[in-house]
Design an enzyme around this catalytic site. Structure first.
Site, mmCIF file in Angstrom:
data_model
loop_
_atom_site.group_PDB
_atom_site.id
_atom_site.type_symbol
_atom_site.label_atom_id
_atom_site.label_comp_id
_atom_site.label_asym_id
_atom_site.label_seq_id
_atom_site.Cartn_x
_atom_site.Cartn_y
_atom_site.Cartn_z
ATOM 1 N N ASP A 218 0.826 -1.202 0.000
ATOM 2 C CA ASP A 218 0.000 0.000 0.000
ATOM 3 C C ASP A 218 0.867 1.261 0.000
ATOM 4 O O ASP A 218 1.971 1.285 0.546
ATOM 5 C CB ASP A 218 -0.892 0.006 1.248
ATOM 6 C CG ASP A 218 -1.763 1.233 1.327
ATOM 7 O OD1 ASP A 218 -2.692 1.346 0.502
ATOM 8 O OD2 ASP A 218 -1.499 2.093 2.181
ATOM 9 N N GLU B 117 0.833 -0.597 -5.277
ATOM 10 C CA GLU B 117 -0.234 0.394 -5.426
ATOM 11 C C GLU B 117 0.440 1.740 -5.707
ATOM 12 O O GLU B 117 0.813 2.470 -4.785
ATOM 13 C CB GLU B 117 -1.088 0.483 -4.157
ATOM 14 C CG GLU B 117 -2.312 1.366 -4.336
ATOM 15 C CD GLU B 117 -2.603 2.276 -3.158
ATOM 16 O OE1 GLU B 117 -3.717 2.798 -3.083
ATOM 17 O OE2 GLU B 117 -1.714 2.500 -2.322
#
Length: 661
Positions: free
Chosen positions: A316, A371
């Protein structure tokens, strides 16, 4: 530009060489999760180790010593490390399973700080308390995995999931619930991978798991570590790969039950001062140049793989890691000046290279996903090429494009060329994960595709006993078409957030002060698909059959599609991939008889998937017994063509029956 990749590889190699010389190799360096924290020894004793460079003294206190803060002092080692050995008592552990513990830090100003070890494996919060407590997890018999991990997948169909909301009931759901109620649903829908959010312990439930407080602890709000291990094991028995949404881009500011100011300084694990704080996320930022931070983060990845048997990670916040500006107030146009320069955090990029190298070296079957919204070149190229080493990156422009189209344009104004460009605009030989929407679009303040398309009518007109209104009809048809074209054209993998496959109504909102701590929106109403009187079953069935078709033909693992048509006035898109012909008519009211579609391979074609079929809530305008014979008639730069009937707002997938599959 090539010199930058060489320089990045040189920095990575220098780190790797230093680890080899000083730590005995990456394998030993990342085994630190077995020695740091509090660890049970074979003879019954306890070995403890911490890194607290700013501490004047370190002690261990807990239930085992009556919370005496000074009876068990650590010994100071080099480089800010501390260790403690507690001998066994009559062959038994002096720290029983389930004991509460704290690391006691004497700070430089003399204050005593009671902290949870950064390496703690299990932390819990009593209902009457605000902060989490560290609990020594050493059960007499730990869970034993029974099933091997699935082999590395060629076609990745990801079901993005959150354990806590995976129930129709307004409560925090459990690992057990996910194991026995949700995994079978995922398997039935044709997904072969589950990506788990909010597993790393986070004190604030409404953070969606992105404000991590204990990096080595599986969230106790859903159950025990063994419950999570069983859940992963059962997933493996179904052939489902399990990925962890790992948050190494930042950490919670909590100090009582988090990493922040662990040793009494603001520089332990993080940059000090302004550089160590994320101004939008209100969180702390890791110092990736620090040797012990690298040890901590790399060991963290290895622990999740080896103890819990995760099959890889979705990293992330990679954009925030890659740049000193963290992507704040910055747009990315694709100009290479945006990716190379002093604004790039080369230490963070080097950490990501080390992480991917370690994972691929020790566990080559594992998968890693980045991401990144910026489009950093070579992020998904091998480390040996100076790349980031990731297997996949999220195609984050795709959901933004669908939102923009639905919000701003009338159906007649949809631009076919722009849709195709967004779905196919990806870096050469870097794999992308396509998705029409993820958890981001489901959160309060945003809207899912289904809710944007059908909005308030979802409350009143989703019953099959009610007349099919134009709004519901449009929403159901476009929902299917958007997902299929994204699945088939948008990348080398596909992702869906739980519940969105059937057009889950409303939004996602966790209990908080602003909603009176309500769980009403922190749940997934899977029961809606099981009610034969509701139209959600149509979208659920289409999603299942779309995935099953990909499983059969493997278009995600095939070369990119050849787009033969993107006709603006007709609103038709046609392309070939994996030997299949995909035809989309986005026109809101115009159907076409004997519409010519260019194809490569001659033969007899039949319909495999029809979004207009009755079982998908369509209008049944096509005869599935129809055979489409190719003509040696060039069309749209293809040597052959077929003539098809393509109704309005319909997607078709055709297969050459002369080629067995």
């Amino acid at each position: 530009m090539f010199s930058v990749f060489i320089a990045r590889y040189a920095l990575f190699y220098n780190h790797l060489k230093n680890i080899e010389e000083s730590e005995g190799g990456l394998g030993k360096f990342t085994e630190s999760y077995k020695t740091f924290g509090v660890n049970q020894l074979a003879d019954g004793g306890i070995y403890c180790k911490e890194w607290a460079p700013g501490a004047e003294a370190v002690f261990l206190a807990g239930d085992f010593n009556g919370w005496n803060p000074f009876s068990h002092p650590y010994k100071k080692l080099e480089y800010g490390k501390w260790e403690l050995f507690i001998p066994p008592e009559d062959g038994h552990s002096p720290v029983p399973h389930g004991s509460k513990l704290k690391v006691v830090i004497r700070a430089q100003n003399g204050a005593l700080l009671y902290r949870i070890s950064p390496w703690a494996r299990y932390v819990v919060r009593d209902e009457d308390k605000v902060n989490y407590d560290w609990v020594h997890w050493n059960p007499p018999q730990s869970y034993i995995h029974k099933n091997p991990s699935p082999k590395r997948l060629k076609s990745l169909r990801i079901y993005e999931s959150h354990v806590g909301i995976a129930s129709p009931e307004g409560k925090v759901a459990s690992y057990k619930n996910f194991t026995y109620n949700v995994l079978p649903r995922i398997k039935d829908l044709g997904y072969n991978c589950v990506q788990l959010m909010a597993i790393m312990e986070h004190a604030y439930y409404a953070s969606f798991g992105y404000q991590v407080t204990s990096f080595f602890a599986a969230s106790s709000r859903y159950g025990t570590p063994d419950d999570l291990k069983e859940m992963i094991d059962v997933a493996h028995s179904m052939g489902i790969t399990v990925l962890l949404d790992v948050v190494h881009s930042h950490a919670s500011k909590n100090s009582e039950d988090g990493l922040n100011q662990f040793d009494g300084t603001d520089s332990c694990f993080f940059h000090s001062g302004y550089r160590g704080n994320h101004q939008l996320w209100d969180s702390r930022l890791f110092d990736y140049a620090n040797w012990e931070v690298l040890r901590f983060l790399l060991s963290n990845l290895r622990m999740w793989i080896e103890d819990y048997r995760f099959d890889g990670f979705r990293f992330d916040g990679v954009t925030s890691m890659l740049y000193h500006h963290h992507g704040i107030g910055t747009g990315f146009s694709g100009d290479y000046n945006e990716y190379f320069g002093l604004h790039v955090d080369e230490d963070a990029l080097c950490y990501l290279m080390l992480a991917n190298h370690m994972i691929k070296t020790l566990h080559p079957e594992c998968i890693t996903i980045a991401e990144d919204v910026s489009g950093m070149p070579a992020l998904c190229r091998p480390v040996a090429e100076g790349g980031g080493g990731f297997d996949y990156r999220l195609a984050m422009a795709i959901p933004d494009k669908w939102i923009q189209i639905i919000k701003e344009l009338k159906d007649e104004d949809w631009n076919m060329g722009n849709i195709v460009h967004t779905l196919t605009n990806r870096r050469y030989e870097e794999k992308y994960i396509a998705y029409a929407e993820s958890h981001d679009q489901a959160l309060v303040g945003d809207k899912t595709l289904a809710f944007r398309l059908m909005d308030a009518e979802m409350y009143t007109n989703m019953s099959v006993l009610m007349p099919l209104t134009p709004v519901i009809d449009r929403g159901i048809q476009l929902h299917k078409m958007i997902r299929l074209i994204t699945h088939a054209l948008g990348g080398e993998s596909y992702l869906n957030f739980m519940g969105n496959e059937f057009g889950h109504p409303e939004w996602l909102d966790f209990p908080r002060i602003g909603n009176n701590e309500s769980y009403h929106y922190a749940r997934r109403q899977f029961n809606l698909t099981e009610d034969d009187l509701l139209r959600y079953k149509f979208l659920n069935a289409f999603d299942r059959d779309m995935n099953k078709l990909e499983e059969r033909f493997g278009w995600l693992a095939s070369p990119p599609a050849y787009v033969s048509e993107k006709h603006e006035s007709n609103k038709v898109i046609a392309f070939e991939r994996a030997g299949l012909i995909f035809i989309f008519n986005f026109h809101p009211y115009q159907s076409y008889v004997d519409y010519r579609v260019g194809i490569e391979t001659p033969g007899k074609y039949k319909i495999l998937l029809d979004s207009d079929a009755g079982e998908y809530g369509g209008h049944q305008r096509l005869d599935h017994n129809t055979e489409y014979f190719s003509e040696e008639y060039p069309h749209n730069y293809r040597p052959n063509s077929i003539m098809v009937y393509i109704p309005s707002r319909v997607a078709l997938v055709l297969h050459n029956t002369d080629i067995p599959k």
